[in-house]
Each structure stands twice: as structure tokens, then as C-alpha cells.
Write a protein that holds these residues in place. Structure first.
Motif, PDB file in Angstrom:
ATOM      1  N   ASP A 241     -29.004 -24.994  51.407  1.00 55.59           N
ATOM      2  CA  ASP A 241     -28.739 -23.572  51.688  1.00 55.59           C
ATOM      3  C   ASP A 241     -27.329 -23.151  51.280  1.00 55.59           C
ATOM      4  OD1 ASP A 241     -31.273 -23.501  52.697  1.00 55.59           O
ATOM      5  OD2 ASP A 241     -30.667 -23.593  54.818  1.00 55.59           O
ATOM      6  N   TYR A 242     -26.384 -24.099  51.220  1.00 60.93           N
ATOM      7  CA  TYR A 242     -24.971 -23.739  50.941  1.00 60.93           C
ATOM      8  C   TYR A 242     -24.461 -24.355  49.635  1.00 60.93           C
ATOM      9  CZ  TYR A 242     -24.882 -21.964  55.717  1.00 60.93           C
ATOM     10  OH  TYR A 242     -25.137 -21.250  56.846  1.00 60.93           O
ATOM     11  N   ASP A 243     -25.391 -24.904  48.841  1.00 62.03           N
ATOM     12  CA  ASP A 243     -24.939 -25.560  47.608  1.00 62.03           C
ATOM     13  C   ASP A 243     -24.163 -24.616  46.693  1.00 62.03           C
ATOM     14  OD1 ASP A 243     -26.039 -27.870  48.477  1.00 62.03           O
ATOM     15  OD2 ASP A 243     -27.813 -27.813  47.169  1.00 62.03           O
ATOM     16  N   THR A 244     -24.677 -23.389  46.563  1.00 65.21           N
ATOM     17  CA  THR A 244     -24.017 -22.451  45.635  1.00 65.21           C
ATOM     18  C   THR A 244     -22.688 -21.925  46.181  1.00 65.21           C
ATOM     19  OG1 THR A 244     -25.305 -20.643  46.600  1.00 65.21           O
ATOM     20  CG2 THR A 244     -26.205 -21.708  44.615  1.00 65.21           C
ATOM     21  N   TYR A 245     -22.438 -22.135  47.490  1.00 67.96           N
ATOM     22  CA  TYR A 245     -21.182 -21.684  48.101  1.00 67.96           C
ATOM     23  C   TYR A 245     -20.127 -22.800  48.169  1.00 67.96           C
ATOM     24  CZ  TYR A 245     -24.143 -17.819  49.683  1.00 67.96           C
ATOM     25  OH  TYR A 245     -24.999 -16.759  49.724  1.00 67.96           O
ATOM     26  N   LEU A 246     -20.623 -24.046  47.905  1.00 67.89           N
ATOM     27  CA  LEU A 246     -19.720 -25.198  48.055  1.00 67.89           C
ATOM     28  C   LEU A 246     -19.390 -25.882  46.724  1.00 67.89           C
ATOM     29  CD1 LEU A 246     -21.348 -26.849  51.217  1.00 67.89           C
ATOM     30  CD2 LEU A 246     -19.170 -25.636  51.131  1.00 67.89           C
ATOM     31  N   PHE A 247     -20.369 -25.923  45.817  1.00 72.83           N
ATOM     32  CA  PHE A 247     -20.214 -26.763  44.630  1.00 72.83           C
ATOM     33  C   PHE A 247     -20.363 -25.942  43.356  1.00 72.83           C
ATOM     34  CE2 PHE A 247     -22.527 -29.088  48.017  1.00 72.83           C
ATOM     35  CZ  PHE A 247     -21.487 -29.897  48.439  1.00 72.83           C
ATOM     36  N   GLY A 248     -19.600 -26.360  42.357  1.00 69.96           N
ATOM     37  CA  GLY A 248     -19.730 -25.717  41.056  1.00 69.96           C
ATOM     38  C   GLY A 248     -20.773 -26.424  40.215  1.00 69.96           C
ATOM     39  N   SER A 249     -20.823 -26.058  38.946  1.00 73.97           N
ATOM     40  CA  SER A 249     -21.800 -26.664  38.036  1.00 73.97           C
ATOM     41  C   SER A 249     -21.325 -28.041  37.601  1.00 73.97           C
ATOM     42  CB  SER A 249     -21.990 -25.774  36.790  1.00 73.97           C
ATOM     43  OG  SER A 249     -22.479 -24.513  37.171  1.00 73.97           O
ATOM     44  N   ASN A 250     -22.314 -28.926  37.359  1.00 72.60           N
ATOM     45  CA  ASN A 250     -21.992 -30.264  36.853  1.00 72.60           C
ATOM     46  C   ASN A 250     -21.724 -30.207  35.352  1.00 72.60           C
ATOM     47  OD1 ASN A 250     -22.372 -31.461  39.392  1.00 72.60           O
ATOM     48  ND2 ASN A 250     -24.609 -31.518  39.077  1.00 72.60           N
ATOM     49  N   ALA A 251     -21.367 -31.341  34.812  1.00 69.94           N
ATOM     50  CA  ALA A 251     -21.080 -31.411  33.370  1.00 69.94           C
ATOM     51  C   ALA A 251     -22.282 -31.038  32.524  1.00 69.94           C
ATOM     52  CB  ALA A 251     -20.585 -32.812  33.017  1.00 69.94           C
ATOM     53  N   ASP A 252     -23.495 -31.301  33.025  1.00 77.64           N
ATOM     54  CA  ASP A 252     -24.697 -30.962  32.261  1.00 77.64           C
ATOM     55  C   ASP A 252     -25.172 -29.539  32.524  1.00 77.64           C
ATOM     56  OD1 ASP A 252     -25.502 -31.180  34.846  1.00 77.64           O
ATOM     57  OD2 ASP A 252     -27.012 -32.742  34.508  1.00 77.64           O
ATOM     58  N   GLY A 253     -24.442 -28.801  33.299  1.00 78.66           N
ATOM     59  CA  GLY A 253     -24.800 -27.391  33.552  1.00 78.66           C
ATOM     60  C   GLY A 253     -25.640 -27.187  34.784  1.00 78.66           C
ATOM     61  N   SER A 254     -26.073 -28.266  35.431  1.00 76.22           N
ATOM     62  CA  SER A 254     -26.885 -28.116  36.644  1.00 76.22           C
ATOM     63  C   SER A 254     -25.993 -27.814  37.835  1.00 76.22           C
ATOM     64  CB  SER A 254     -27.679 -29.405  36.898  1.00 76.22           C
ATOM     65  OG  SER A 254     -26.774 -30.493  37.099  1.00 76.22           O
ATOM     66  N   GLN A 255     -26.579 -27.206  38.870  1.00 75.27           N
ATOM     67  CA  GLN A 255     -25.854 -26.861  40.085  1.00 75.27           C
ATOM     68  C   GLN A 255     -25.558 -28.107  40.910  1.00 75.27           C
ATOM     69  OE1 GLN A 255     -24.700 -23.847  41.548  1.00 75.27           O
ATOM     70  NE2 GLN A 255     -23.836 -25.349  42.965  1.00 75.27           N
ATOM     71  N   GLY A 256     -24.347 -28.319  41.313  1.00 77.07           N
ATOM     72  CA  GLY A 256     -24.029 -29.425  42.201  1.00 77.07           C
ATOM     73  C   GLY A 256     -24.691 -29.259  43.556  1.00 77.07           C
ATOM     74  N   THR A 257     -25.070 -30.373  44.186  1.00 71.74           N
ATOM     75  CA  THR A 257     -25.809 -30.294  45.442  1.00 71.74           C
ATOM     76  C   THR A 257     -25.130 -31.141  46.525  1.00 71.74           C
ATOM     77  OG1 THR A 257     -27.193 -32.211  44.908  1.00 71.74           O
ATOM     78  CG2 THR A 257     -27.990 -30.030  44.176  1.00 71.74           C
ATOM     79  N   TYR A 258     -25.555 -30.866  47.780  1.00 67.51           N
ATOM     80  CA  TYR A 258     -25.005 -31.585  48.922  1.00 67.51           C
ATOM     81  C   TYR A 258     -25.408 -33.046  48.883  1.00 67.51           C
ATOM     82  CZ  TYR A 258     -24.097 -32.896  53.774  1.00 67.51           C
ATOM     83  OH  TYR A 258     -23.654 -33.543  54.901  1.00 67.51           O
TER      84      TYR A 258
END
Length: 364
Positions: A241-258
Motif C-alpha cells: 500500500d505504501y510502496d509508491t510513497y517509500l521507494f523509487g524505481s529500480n535500475a530496470d524501471g520497476s517499482q521498488g517494493t517493501y
């Protein structure tokens, strides 16, 4: 039928120089000089107050009643000088009266002495002493000091009384020589005092002129990455629920996750933003051990963008508006013959109306 109009003679009947005046009489005339403008009128200006002030000296100098009448008559003629420097003229005239100089000479000296003192007195008191003293004590009063008005009155009155007593004694002893000494340098002295006065007024305008524009021109919106803090459940974090508020994009362009964060905190990029106070902040997760975590998350907040006219003016020249108001008032008084009362009313009207329409910082 003979005319009853009194004709002032050119010479006194008793030409024997009188005894020098004692200190008590000189002091008495200094105190009487406070009433110089008590009967001010547009015909003879300060003449009545002048005669009232100088009369104790004339009565001691002229024991002949006809001479006293002649002296009182010519001292009732038009007279106008600076009220704080009048004792200088008193001392000069008394020294001439004491030596029984011709009456036309005394008249001429009195007129020549009273003129320059007006400009010199204004430069000393109204353009230098009052602005400096009032500026300092006004700042003290604004800061809440109850002693400020008393300090102003003490400084102002101590200076003027010292000047009054000193000038009376100095000019009486110096006699007619004092006139040439002062009037020869009157132009330079007045100019120097005026420059100092203008310098002080300029400093006061910069230091205490607080008029600012409250005018803001809307110029669209902008998004700001703002840091916020909250306590959330670990379950909601694991659900993403808070991934987009906590983490930026990874090197491959995917969203970082908890989940990636818990597996390897170094593998994800934490978002950054600013706090409400303007400090830099980075997203963070702290497990509280009770099934909840304290997080610092970043969210984009849309805010309006305005063009601040005051900031633009400050970039051109700080305190530009107080300077403009000062120059406007100077022009009105110098070119349009406005009185200070009119200028005060104008500033009051501009302040009230401008504040009502939002031009200045609102006072309503």
C-alpha cells in the motif's frame, strides 16, 4: 494739533555705558525666552515675546525713562528667529544696549542676527536632534520600553536648555564680534548640518520603513515532494500500500517494493523530499515490534505558484517602497507646499485604502 505718534530717536539721551549685567539677570532672561512665541502674530511675529524676554536687562541698562521707552519701542518691531537660539540674539543686543550704541545700529544687528539663526536652528534641532532622538526612542517604545518617551523628553530638553544658557552667556561676552564669527560660517555650518540630517533620515527610512506590498499574481500550480510521518501496520506495508510513497524505481524501471526492502534494504532506492519546515528528508521504515511500523513517506502535494511583486522589488532595490513614499512626501512639501499634517493624512489614507484593497499587508 501735534501728532501723538512716538518717534524713536537715533541716539539715547544717556550715552554713559551701563554696568555689566549680573548672572541672575541673564538667567532670568533665559527663562523668559521660553515665552518667545506666547503672543505670536502675523504682524510682528515674535516681537512681544522678544521684548518680554529682554526687558529685565533693558530695565537695568536704561535708568533714564526716556531711553527705556525708546529701547522698548524699537525692540517691539518685527522679530522672528529660531526659538531655541534666541538667547544668542539677546546677548548681542544687550551688549550693544549696554554700550549705548546708536539705535539704528542695534536695529540692524538684531535683524542681521535673527535671520541666519532660523536656518541653523532648524538644521540642528528639527533635522538632526529630533530625528535621531525620536528614531532611537521610537524603536525602544516599539520594543515595549515605557521609559522611551521620558528619555526622548529628557534628551531634547537638556540639549535645548544647555544651548539657551550657553548662548546667552557666550554672545553677551563676545558682543558684536560673535555676529561676524557665526554669520561668516553660517552657510557652511547649515550645509554640513543639513547633510547630516539627510543622512540620518535616509538611515531611518531604510531601518524603519516597513511598507511592503501584499500583492501576489497567480502563476499556475506545482507539485512538491513533501515528507510526512505515520504509524501503519506491517500488513499494509507487505500488501504494497505504501510502496509508491517509500521507494523509487529500480535500475530496470520497476517499482521498488517493501518485500525487496525487507530482503535487502540496499537493493531499493528510498524517496526524498522536504519537510514542512523546508528541511531535506528521506523516506524510512522503522519496525515498532508490535505489528506496526513508523514510516516517513513522501507524497506529492500540489500547491499554487504566485509571483511575489515585493520579492521582485527587493531584488531591484531593498526598501524601494519606503524610499518612494519618502520622496513623494518630500516633493509634496517642497514643490506643492504641503504641510506635515496634510502629508500625515495622505499616508494614513493610502495605508487604509491600500490595505482594504489588498495592496499592502492587510490590517483589516
Amino acid at each position: 494739533m501735534a501728532s501723538e505718534t512716538y518717534v524713536i530717536p537715533d541716539h539715547y539721551q544717556d550715552l554713559t555705558p551701563a554696568e555689566p549685567l549680573d548672572q541672575k539677570t541673564l538667567n532670568k532672561m533665559v527663562w523668559r525666552s521660553l515665552f518667545l512665541q506666547a503672543s505670536f502674530n502675523y504682524e510682528r511675529m515674535q516681537a512681544c515675546g522678544w521684548l518680554y524676554g529682554i526687558l529685565p536687562g533693558l530695565e537695568k541698562i536704561h535708568t533714564n525713562k526716556d531711553d527705556l521707552a525708546a529701547s522698548m519701542s524699537h525692540n517691539m518691531e518685527f522679530f522672528n528667529t529660531h526659538p531655541f537660539l534666541v538667547t544668542f540674539v539677546m546677548g548681542i543686543v544687550l551688549s550693544l544696549e549696554q554700550n549705548k550704541v546708536d539705535i539704528p545700529t542695534i536695529r540692524a544687528v538684531r535683524v542681521s542676527a535673527m535671520g541666519p539663526l532660523g536656518g541653523i536652528g532648524d538644521a540642528i534641532f528639527w533635522f538632526t536632534l529630533v530625528p535621531i532622538t525620536a528614531g532611537i526612542t521610537s524603536n525602544m517604545a516599539i520594543s515595549g520600553s515605557i521609559a522611551a518617551p521620558f528619555i526622548f523628553l529628557i534628551i531634547f530638553n537638556v540639549v535645548q536648555f544647555v544651548v539657551r544658557f550657553w548662548l546667552m552667556n557666550w554672545s553677551y561676552k563676545m558682543g558684536t564680534n560673535a555676529i561676524s564669527m557665526l554669520t561668516e560660517n553660517a552657510k557652511e555650518f547649515t550645509r554640513a548640518a543639513s547633510i547630516l540630517g539627510v543622512f540620518v533620515v535616509g538611515c531611518l527610512t531604510v531601518c524603519y520603513g516597513g511598507t511592503k506590498l501584499g500583492l501576489l499574481i497567480p502563476n499556475g500550480t506545482t507539485n512538491t515532494a513533501t515528507a510526512e510521518s505515520a504509524v501503519v501496520t506491517n500488513q499494509s506495508l507487505e500488501a504494497g500500500d505504501y510502496d509508491t510513497y517509500l521507494f523509487g524505481s529500480n535500475a530496470d524501471g520497476s517499482q521498488g517494493t517493501y518485500k525487496e526492502y525487507t530482503a535487502d534494504a540496499e537493493s531499493v532506492t528510498m524517496l526524498t523530499g522536504t519537510t514542512a519546515a523546508g528541511d531535506d528528508a528521506t523516506a524510512a521504515v522503522t519496525d515498532l515490534g508490535n505489528g506496526s511500523s513508523s514510516i516517513t513517506f513522501i507524497q506529492n502535494v500540489e500547491s499554487a505558484v504566485n509571483i511575489d511583486i515585493q520579492s521582485i522589488l527587493d531584488g531591484i532595490c531593498p526598501k524601494l517602497i519606503p524610499l518612494g513614499i519618502t520622496m513623494l512626501l518630500y516633493m509634496l512639501m517642497a514643490k506643492k507646499n504641503w504641510t506635515p499634517i496634510k502629508c500625515i493624512c495622505l499616508v494614513l489614507a493610502i495605508g487604509l485604502v491600500g490595505s482594504g484593497f489588498g495592496l499592502w499587508v492587510s490590517i483589516w
